[in-house]
Design a protein around this motif. Structure first.
Motif, PDB file in Angstrom:
ATOM      1  N   TRP A   1      17.638 -26.646  -8.886  1.00  0.00           N
ATOM      2  CA  TRP A   1      17.393 -27.861  -8.120  1.00  0.00           C
ATOM      3  C   TRP A   1      16.307 -27.608  -7.088  1.00  0.00           C
ATOM      4  CZ3 TRP A   1      19.840 -32.307  -9.414  1.00  0.00           C
ATOM      5  CH2 TRP A   1      21.025 -32.222 -10.151  1.00  0.00           C
TER       6      TRP A   1
ATOM      7  N   THR B   1      22.690 -40.696  -9.135  1.00  0.00           N
ATOM      8  CA  THR B   1      21.783 -39.926  -9.986  1.00  0.00           C
ATOM      9  C   THR B   1      21.052 -40.891 -10.903  1.00  0.00           C
ATOM     10  OG1 THR B   1      23.466 -39.551 -11.679  1.00  0.00           O
ATOM     11  CG2 THR B   1      23.228 -37.845 -10.021  1.00  0.00           C
TER      12      THR B   1
ATOM     13  N   ASN C   1      14.251 -27.408 -15.489  1.00  0.00           N
ATOM     14  CA  ASN C   1      14.489 -26.337 -16.438  1.00  0.00           C
ATOM     15  C   ASN C   1      13.960 -25.068 -15.767  1.00  0.00           C
ATOM     16  OD1 ASN C   1      13.481 -24.385 -18.505  1.00  0.00           O
ATOM     17  ND2 ASN C   1      14.434 -25.842 -19.910  1.00  0.00           N
TER      18      ASN C   1
ATOM     19  N   PRO D   1      10.921 -31.111 -14.908  1.00  0.00           N
ATOM     20  CA  PRO D   1      12.129 -31.920 -14.688  1.00  0.00           C
ATOM     21  C   PRO D   1      12.888 -32.177 -15.982  1.00  0.00           C
ATOM     22  CG  PRO D   1      10.233 -32.895 -13.583  1.00  0.00           C
ATOM     23  CD  PRO D   1       9.703 -31.797 -14.455  1.00  0.00           C
ATOM     24  N   ILE D   2      14.216 -32.197 -15.867  1.00  0.00           N
ATOM     25  CA  ILE D   2      15.070 -32.546 -17.003  1.00  0.00           C
ATOM     26  C   ILE D   2      16.106 -33.570 -16.536  1.00  0.00           C
ATOM     27  CG2 ILE D   2      14.766 -30.411 -18.301  1.00  0.00           C
ATOM     28  CD1 ILE D   2      17.390 -29.394 -17.158  1.00  0.00           C
ATOM     29  N   ARG D   3      16.515 -34.408 -17.447  1.00  0.00           N
ATOM     30  CA  ARG D   3      17.501 -35.448 -17.156  1.00  0.00           C
ATOM     31  C   ARG D   3      18.844 -34.819 -16.762  1.00  0.00           C
ATOM     32  NH1 ARG D   3      17.829 -40.635 -17.780  1.00  0.00           N
ATOM     33  NH2 ARG D   3      15.840 -40.763 -18.868  1.00  0.00           N
ATOM     34  N   ILE D   4      19.468 -35.396 -15.761  1.00  0.00           N
ATOM     35  CA  ILE D   4      20.791 -34.950 -15.341  1.00  0.00           C
ATOM     36  C   ILE D   4      21.799 -35.495 -16.350  1.00  0.00           C
ATOM     37  CG2 ILE D   4      22.528 -35.040 -13.516  1.00  0.00           C
ATOM     38  CD1 ILE D   4      20.093 -35.568 -11.571  1.00  0.00           C
TER      39      ILE D   4
ATOM     40  N   CYS E   1      15.582 -32.775  -7.418  1.00  0.00           N
ATOM     41  CA  CYS E   1      15.113 -32.895  -8.794  1.00  0.00           C
ATOM     42  C   CYS E   1      15.633 -31.712  -9.602  1.00  0.00           C
ATOM     43  CB  CYS E   1      13.593 -32.933  -8.827  1.00  0.00           C
ATOM     44  SG  CYS E   1      12.900 -33.186 -10.472  1.00  0.00           S
ATOM     45  N   LEU E   2      16.210 -31.996 -10.764  1.00  0.00           N
ATOM     46  CA  LEU E   2      16.735 -30.957 -11.641  1.00  0.00           C
ATOM     47  C   LEU E   2      15.607 -30.442 -12.536  1.00  0.00           C
ATOM     48  CD1 LEU E   2      19.260 -29.411 -12.595  1.00  0.00           C
ATOM     49  CD2 LEU E   2      19.599 -31.231 -14.283  1.00  0.00           C
TER      50      LEU E   2
ATOM     51  N   ALA F   1      16.091 -37.415 -13.623  1.00  0.00           N
ATOM     52  CA  ALA F   1      16.155 -36.037 -13.151  1.00  0.00           C
ATOM     53  C   ALA F   1      16.492 -35.946 -11.663  1.00  0.00           C
ATOM     54  CB  ALA F   1      14.815 -35.343 -13.406  1.00  0.00           C
TER      55      ALA F   1
END
Length: 131
Positions: free
Chosen positions: A52, A80, A111, A117-120, A108-109, A83
């Motif tokens: 994060w 949420t 990888n 960014p990746i989808r939560i 922001c999440l 991302a």
């Protein structure tokens, strides 16, 4: 929403030139409690390969804390989308229950390998929901 809390005792190292808690220290505490909530709530296998990062901090400084005060810090996920996770942190004087600081932070999440960014996922979202 599932919340997480902890107590912080104000030390000399936390103070600014006015003998109040330094604003920079509050930012550190906001980041610390956010990280602790994630690490203590999400299973280790869920934490692997992701991280994060802060996209935006919005902090309201409402009162002062001084040496020896006990601060009750509370955090929870407000929402949420994609991302982005919106996390609230509130800090209270534990003795008077006066609100000292309120923050809303967009996290922001990512990888961990690609730093993209990746989808939560729904699975991650469910970790922070109360049953």
């Amino acid at each position: 929403m599932e919340s997480y809390e902890k107590k912080i005792i104000v030390s000399q190292a936390d103070l600014d030139d006015l003998n109040h808690v330094n604003n920079v220290r509050y930012v550190q505490w906001i980041q610390d409690i956010s990280k602790e909530h994630w690490q203590s709530t999400a299973p280790k296998e869920m934490q692997a390969g992701i991280l994060w990062v802060v996209k935006n901090h919005n902090i309201d400084y409402l009162s002062s804390a001084v040496l020896g005060d006990v601060i009750l810090a509370k955090t929870f996920i407000a929402s949420t989308k994609g991302a982005i996770s919106v996390r609230c942190v509130e800090m209270y004087n534990d003795k008077t229950n006066e609100l000292i600081v309120r923050s809303v932070t967009e996290w922001c999440l990512l990888n961990a390998m690609t730093l993209r960014p990746i989808r939560i996922s729904e699975k991650i979202q469910k970790v922070f929901l109360s049953d």
